[in-house]
Scaffold this motif. Structure first.
Motif, PDB file in Angstrom:
ATOM      1  N   GLY A 119      25.984  85.693  82.107  1.00  0.00           N
ATOM      2  CA  GLY A 119      25.942  86.129  83.500  1.00  0.00           C
ATOM      3  C   GLY A 119      27.136  86.970  83.916  1.00  0.00           C
ATOM      4  N   ALA A 120      28.073  87.154  83.002  1.00  0.00           N
ATOM      5  CA  ALA A 120      29.261  87.958  83.320  1.00  0.00           C
ATOM      6  C   ALA A 120      28.892  89.411  83.583  1.00  0.00           C
ATOM      7  CB  ALA A 120      30.272  87.869  82.180  1.00  0.00           C
ATOM      8  N   PHE A 121      27.805  89.899  82.951  1.00  0.00           N
ATOM      9  CA  PHE A 121      27.355  91.274  83.129  1.00  0.00           C
ATOM     10  C   PHE A 121      25.840  91.327  83.273  1.00  0.00           C
ATOM     11  CE2 PHE A 121      31.144  91.616  80.320  1.00  0.00           C
ATOM     12  CZ  PHE A 121      31.982  92.311  81.182  1.00  0.00           C
ATOM     13  N   HIS A 122      25.366  92.411  83.874  1.00  0.00           N
ATOM     14  CA  HIS A 122      23.930  92.686  83.932  1.00  0.00           C
ATOM     15  C   HIS A 122      23.455  93.017  82.525  1.00  0.00           C
ATOM     16  CE1 HIS A 122      20.242  95.006  84.912  1.00  0.00           C
ATOM     17  NE2 HIS A 122      20.191  94.182  85.949  1.00  0.00           N
ATOM     18  N   TYR A 123      22.161  92.772  82.253  1.00  0.00           N
ATOM     19  CA  TYR A 123      21.669  93.012  80.887  1.00  0.00           C
ATOM     20  C   TYR A 123      21.784  94.480  80.475  1.00  0.00           C
ATOM     21  CZ  TYR A 123      17.257  94.194  83.323  1.00  0.00           C
ATOM     22  OH  TYR A 123      16.304  94.730  84.158  1.00  0.00           O
ATOM     23  N   ASP A 124      21.740  95.407  81.436  1.00  0.00           N
ATOM     24  CA  ASP A 124      21.952  96.823  81.112  1.00  0.00           C
ATOM     25  C   ASP A 124      23.384  97.052  80.626  1.00  0.00           C
ATOM     26  OD1 ASP A 124      19.418  97.748  81.592  1.00  0.00           O
ATOM     27  OD2 ASP A 124      19.795  98.262  83.686  1.00  0.00           O
ATOM     28  N   ALA A 127      23.751  95.872  77.159  1.00  0.00           N
ATOM     29  CA  ALA A 127      23.147  96.835  76.235  1.00  0.00           C
ATOM     30  C   ALA A 127      24.118  97.973  75.928  1.00  0.00           C
ATOM     31  CB  ALA A 127      21.850  97.385  76.826  1.00  0.00           C
ATOM     32  N   TRP A 128      24.798  98.477  76.958  1.00  0.00           N
ATOM     33  CA  TRP A 128      25.765  99.552  76.745  1.00  0.00           C
ATOM     34  C   TRP A 128      26.970  99.058  75.938  1.00  0.00           C
ATOM     35  CZ3 TRP A 128      24.717 104.378  76.891  1.00  0.00           C
ATOM     36  CH2 TRP A 128      23.760 104.882  77.760  1.00  0.00           C
ATOM     37  N   LEU A 168      26.181  91.407  67.565  1.00  0.00           N
ATOM     38  CA  LEU A 168      25.120  90.401  67.661  1.00  0.00           C
ATOM     39  C   LEU A 168      25.252  89.580  68.938  1.00  0.00           C
ATOM     40  CD1 LEU A 168      24.944  89.129  63.957  1.00  0.00           C
ATOM     41  CD2 LEU A 168      23.255  90.525  65.157  1.00  0.00           C
ATOM     42  N   SER A 169      26.483  89.222  69.299  1.00  0.00           N
ATOM     43  CA  SER A 169      26.714  88.417  70.508  1.00  0.00           C
ATOM     44  C   SER A 169      26.291  89.177  71.757  1.00  0.00           C
ATOM     45  CB  SER A 169      28.192  88.036  70.610  1.00  0.00           C
ATOM     46  OG  SER A 169      28.586  87.241  69.525  1.00  0.00           O
ATOM     47  N   SER A 170      26.693  90.447  71.864  1.00  0.00           N
ATOM     48  CA  SER A 170      26.352  91.237  73.053  1.00  0.00           C
ATOM     49  C   SER A 170      24.857  91.539  73.111  1.00  0.00           C
ATOM     50  CB  SER A 170      27.157  92.539  73.085  1.00  0.00           C
ATOM     51  OG  SER A 170      26.914  93.316  71.928  1.00  0.00           O
ATOM     52  N   ALA A 171      24.230  91.768  71.950  1.00  0.00           N
ATOM     53  CA  ALA A 171      22.789  92.032  71.927  1.00  0.00           C
ATOM     54  C   ALA A 171      22.008  90.797  72.358  1.00  0.00           C
ATOM     55  CB  ALA A 171      22.356  92.469  70.527  1.00  0.00           C
ATOM     56  N   ALA A 173      23.183  88.394  74.215  1.00  0.00           N
ATOM     57  CA  ALA A 173      23.481  88.190  75.642  1.00  0.00           C
ATOM     58  C   ALA A 173      22.585  89.063  76.508  1.00  0.00           C
ATOM     59  CB  ALA A 173      24.952  88.496  75.919  1.00  0.00           C
ATOM     60  N   ALA A 174      22.352  90.317  76.063  1.00  0.00           N
ATOM     61  CA  ALA A 174      21.472  91.230  76.800  1.00  0.00           C
ATOM     62  C   ALA A 174      20.046  90.694  76.836  1.00  0.00           C
ATOM     63  CB  ALA A 174      21.498  92.614  76.158  1.00  0.00           C
ATOM     64  N   ILE A 175      19.570  90.186  75.684  1.00  0.00           N
ATOM     65  CA  ILE A 175      18.212  89.640  75.598  1.00  0.00           C
ATOM     66  C   ILE A 175      18.075  88.399  76.477  1.00  0.00           C
ATOM     67  CG2 ILE A 175      16.539  88.542  74.050  1.00  0.00           C
ATOM     68  CD1 ILE A 175      17.688  90.357  71.814  1.00  0.00           C
ATOM     69  N   PHE A 176      19.075  87.504  76.396  1.00  0.00           N
ATOM     70  CA  PHE A 176      19.038  86.268  77.184  1.00  0.00           C
ATOM     71  C   PHE A 176      19.081  86.567  78.676  1.00  0.00           C
ATOM     72  CE2 PHE A 176      20.973  82.676  79.349  1.00  0.00           C
ATOM     73  CZ  PHE A 176      20.284  81.587  78.824  1.00  0.00           C
ATOM     74  N   GLU A 177      19.955  87.491  79.078  1.00  0.00           N
ATOM     75  CA  GLU A 177      20.103  87.821  80.496  1.00  0.00           C
ATOM     76  C   GLU A 177      18.858  88.503  81.044  1.00  0.00           C
ATOM     77  OE1 GLU A 177      22.152  87.557  84.059  1.00  0.00           O
ATOM     78  OE2 GLU A 177      22.501  86.618  82.101  1.00  0.00           O
ATOM     79  N   LYS A 178      18.233  89.362  80.243  1.00  0.00           N
ATOM     80  CA  LYS A 178      16.996  90.024  80.673  1.00  0.00           C
ATOM     81  C   LYS A 178      15.871  89.010  80.835  1.00  0.00           C
ATOM     82  CE  LYS A 178      13.779  93.776  79.523  1.00  0.00           C
ATOM     83  NZ  LYS A 178      13.796  94.301  80.902  1.00  0.00           N
ATOM     84  N   SER A 179      15.774  88.073  79.884  1.00  0.00           N
ATOM     85  CA  SER A 179      14.761  87.021  79.960  1.00  0.00           C
ATOM     86  C   SER A 179      14.978  86.152  81.196  1.00  0.00           C
ATOM     87  CB  SER A 179      14.811  86.157  78.702  1.00  0.00           C
ATOM     88  OG  SER A 179      13.904  85.077  78.794  1.00  0.00           O
ATOM     89  N   HIS A 180      16.238  85.817  81.466  1.00  0.00           N
ATOM     90  CA  HIS A 180      16.577  85.010  82.651  1.00  0.00           C
ATOM     91  C   HIS A 180      16.212  85.756  83.930  1.00  0.00           C
ATOM     92  CE1 HIS A 180      19.256  83.482  85.851  1.00  0.00           C
ATOM     93  NE2 HIS A 180      19.039  82.311  85.277  1.00  0.00           N
ATOM     94  N   ASP A 181      16.498  87.055  83.958  1.00  0.00           N
ATOM     95  CA  ASP A 181      16.219  87.866  85.138  1.00  0.00           C
ATOM     96  C   ASP A 181      14.719  87.982  85.389  1.00  0.00           C
ATOM     97  OD1 ASP A 181      17.341  89.923  87.186  1.00  0.00           O
ATOM     98  OD2 ASP A 181      15.778  91.053  86.140  1.00  0.00           O
TER      99      ASP A 181
END
Length: 247
Positions: A119-124, A127-128, A168-171, A173-181
């Motif tokens: 949750g520290a960052f938006h999934y976008d 991704a960046w 791998l961690s950031s990818a 995190a992006a997948i988890f955050e997008k799924s949560h959103d």
């Protein structure tokens, strides 16, 4: 000819949005909050939205003491800009106008750590970050490939392993955050008062009462009933017309 038409249409929509927003700001400064809302909504009507726009609309409703629309629009602004401190501050004041005092049950353990991290960052943004780290990995690989010294090769090699872990961690995190959103469906109660039922039918027993401005999370829908969950874990069914989904 069609290109010119579409260009003119987009240009007119842009100037309409700018005019409506600026007009709304001017009316707000004069204390004409209802007229300001009308001006702001012309911007929404032109399919333009922003955190600032919803924030200003929410401020107008707050000034008019209309709790549900105020909280709803602050929440809409928060979806578009979740890290804005002004939105959080005004949302806190708006919640003080509500009748229901719903506690927030905090997450604990690994689930809390995971949610705090992703949750520290938006999934976008995640991704960046992944893309940037991948670029760094490529540079380290080039450095390792062309380096002629053992020490520098070792440094580049260790750096590549570290970057693989971070990528791998950031990818993930992006997948988890997008799924949560996508699965989180917040909504605001707009009915002045509504009975929460144990089952999706009017004849079922009452579980508790909710008043306008209360924040809930939507789950399954059956006909004109929707299952809700509160931040304290309480669940029940209310009529779908009593709430308005934030996203």
């Amino acid at each position: 000819m069609k290109k010119i038409f579409y260009l003119l249409l987009l240009t007119s929509q842009f100037f309409t949005a700018q005019t409506g927003f600026e007009k709304g700001n001017a009316l707000y400064q004069k204390g004409k909050y209802e007229e300001a809302i009308t001006a702001y909504e012309t911007v929404l009507g032109s399919k333009k939205e922003s955190a600032e726009l919803y924030f200003n609309i929410a401020n107008c409703y707050y000034k008019l003491n209309k709790v549900a629309p105020a909280i709803y629009n602050y929440e809409k602004a928060k979806v578009l800009n979740p890290r804005d401190g002004d939105i959080d501050n005004n949302l806190t004041f708006a919640h003080k106008m509500t009748i229901d005092e719903i506690k927030v049950v905090p997450k604990v353990g690994f689930a809390k750590l995971l949610r705090d991290f992703t949750g520290a960052f938006h999934y976008d943004t995640w991704a960046w970050i992944t893309v940037a780290l991948s670029g760094c990995f490529l540079l380290f690989f080039i450095g390792y490939y062309f380096s002629q010294y053992t020490l520098s090769k070792r440094i580049f090699f260790i750096g590549m392993f570290l970057l693989v872990f971070l990528i791998l961690s950031s990818a993930l995190a992006a997948i988890f955050e997008k799924s949560h959103d996508e699965h989180e469906r917040p909504a605001i109660v707009f009915a002045e008062i509504t009975q929460v039922k144990s089952e999706p039918k009017a004849s079922s027993s009452d579980v508790f009462l909710l008043h306008e401005g209360a924040k809930v999370y939507l789950h399954e829908t059956i006909e004109n009933w929707v299952k809700i969950e509160l931040t304290d874990g309480s669940e029940g069914w209310i009529q779908s017309t009593a709430v308005k989904s934030v996203k």
